[in-house]
Scaffold this active site. Sequence first.
Site, PDB file in Angstrom:
ATOM      1  N   LYS A 126       0.862  -1.184   0.000  1.00  0.00           N
ATOM      2  CA  LYS A 126       0.000   0.000   0.000  1.00  0.00           C
ATOM      3  C   LYS A 126       0.895   1.229   0.000  1.00  0.00           C
ATOM      4  O   LYS A 126       2.031   1.160   0.470  1.00  0.00           O
ATOM      5  CB  LYS A 126      -0.883   0.013   1.258  1.00  0.00           C
ATOM      6  CG  LYS A 126      -2.098   0.895   1.143  1.00  0.00           C
ATOM      7  CD  LYS A 126      -3.254   0.219   0.433  1.00  0.00           C
ATOM      8  CE  LYS A 126      -4.371   1.190   0.130  1.00  0.00           C
ATOM      9  NZ  LYS A 126      -5.560   0.508  -0.447  1.00  0.00           N
ATOM     10  N   ASP A 166      -6.876   4.328  -4.861  1.00  0.00           N
ATOM     11  CA  ASP A 166      -7.581   4.212  -3.570  1.00  0.00           C
ATOM     12  C   ASP A 166      -8.184   5.597  -3.356  1.00  0.00           C
ATOM     13  O   ASP A 166      -8.374   6.347  -4.336  1.00  0.00           O
ATOM     14  CB  ASP A 166      -6.601   3.821  -2.442  1.00  0.00           C
ATOM     15  CG  ASP A 166      -7.312   3.447  -1.142  1.00  0.00           C
ATOM     16  OD1 ASP A 166      -7.848   2.343  -1.048  1.00  0.00           O
ATOM     17  OD2 ASP A 166      -7.342   4.279  -0.208  1.00  0.00           O
TER      18      ASP A 166
END
Length: 446
Positions: A126, A166
């Site tokens: 991430k 995201d």
Amino acid sequence: MSNFVDAIMADVKAKNAAQPEFHQAVQEVVESLEPVIEKHPEYKEAKILERIIEPERVIMFRVPWVDDQGQVQVNRGFRVEFNSAIGPYKGGLRFNPSVNLGILKFLGFEQIFKNSLTTLPMGGGKGGSDFDPQGKSDQEVMRFCQSFMSELFRHIGPNTDVPAGDIGVGGREIGFMFGQYKKLRNAFEGILTGKGLGWGGSLIRPEATGYGCVYFVEEMLKTQGKSLDGLKVAVSGSGNVAQYATQKVNQLGGKVVTLSDSSGFIVDNDGIVGEKWDYIMNLKNIRRGRIKEYADKFGCEYHEGTGIWNTKVDVAIPCATQNELDGDSAKTLVDNGCFCVSEGANMPSTPDAVDVFLKNKILFGPGKAANAGGVAVSGLEMSQNSMRFSWSREEVDEKLHRIMKDIHTASIDAADKYGTPGNYVNGANIAGFLKIANSMMDQGIV
Ligand code: NDP
């Protein structure tokens, strides 16, 4: 808490001070895994959990850029390369002022198990930045993205690490970053997913997280002989995941009555459907305006702040951000007759809220399972890029639907096998963990 969970958590808290979201994510997983570790002492001996909790690599960098007034701005960029036991690191980039290392570690940690559940060969990662795209011009966003990629490019690659979008990173940002990577490397490679259809993107990728989350709702409802037809649904957020969750609920005969953004929420009891859904798409993806404008245009309720979960609904699909649904909200939902909750966002329910759902035997789909459709189609995008070939809309949607059904079955089966039938939280954590643990055992102490 048992000694085992206590010992691991004491260590995690000592080594990762001031990262409460990371502690929260680890605690949930470790608690679920206790019966697995008891059955498999070899995992304990090989310190599999302790190794999974420590990212393989964390990269932190400066992102300088120049705004439209000619002023120099400085943001912080991150990439957490968490676990590569089953494939290249894979997970989104988040651009939001709330981004810090702890938040990205919680997201990267969850991503390991989620990616494993999809059955596709993807490790967990991430990244992102504390940059706030809100209120910035397209030119400013482009300059920021180019500067961000000017450092990130040396750490990623089609067989190493493949980021995606995201919060705050959609098609526009992926485009700017892809362009910069290609220029720096002089190579057209599938190093990002969520790309435009003309340059390597996959059909259904924008829809995948929202659609997948609703497919998961369908599967949970089926276990009780129910369907979405005629049900009233609360969706929070109004970004990518919320938009397509809303569309899919509408297609399956349900009625979405709420949406929100970081300023407030709307309640439209006639349903957010047809031209009203089109309006949301234009408002949020093109004009980049506030959700209040919907209420002004269509004359429905608008409330500032939180409170969205006070709406009386059958199903709740939180699609905004972490910890947006607390214990009191969960009680209100249950008291109002809500019997199914599916997490489109990552960790939107606080631990208190999850307790309320589990104690009341609500059908509760945790994010790791329920929102895995996005990364699953990202995995399919990677496959199509490798083959230099693309599947039709129907083909991708069918594969997504299959994957969501399989994730549901794997979660239910693991929950059953380890003594907590119907508990999708334990089921998803255990099913995701086993494949990672066995792969790490095979690959030695690395
Ligand atoms: P977007 O940026 O497209 O949308 C985010 C939405 O949430 C916006 O409506 C935003 O409002 C709202 N929001 C953000 N922060 C807050 C806050 N603090 N309080 C209330 N509302 C807030 O992001 P996505 O739709 O892509 O992501 C939403 C969630 O889904 C995240 O948790 C993400 O990690 C998760 N997810 C996303 C996947 C994907 O494929 N995109 C895959 C799996 C999970 P505003 O416009 O005011 O900022």
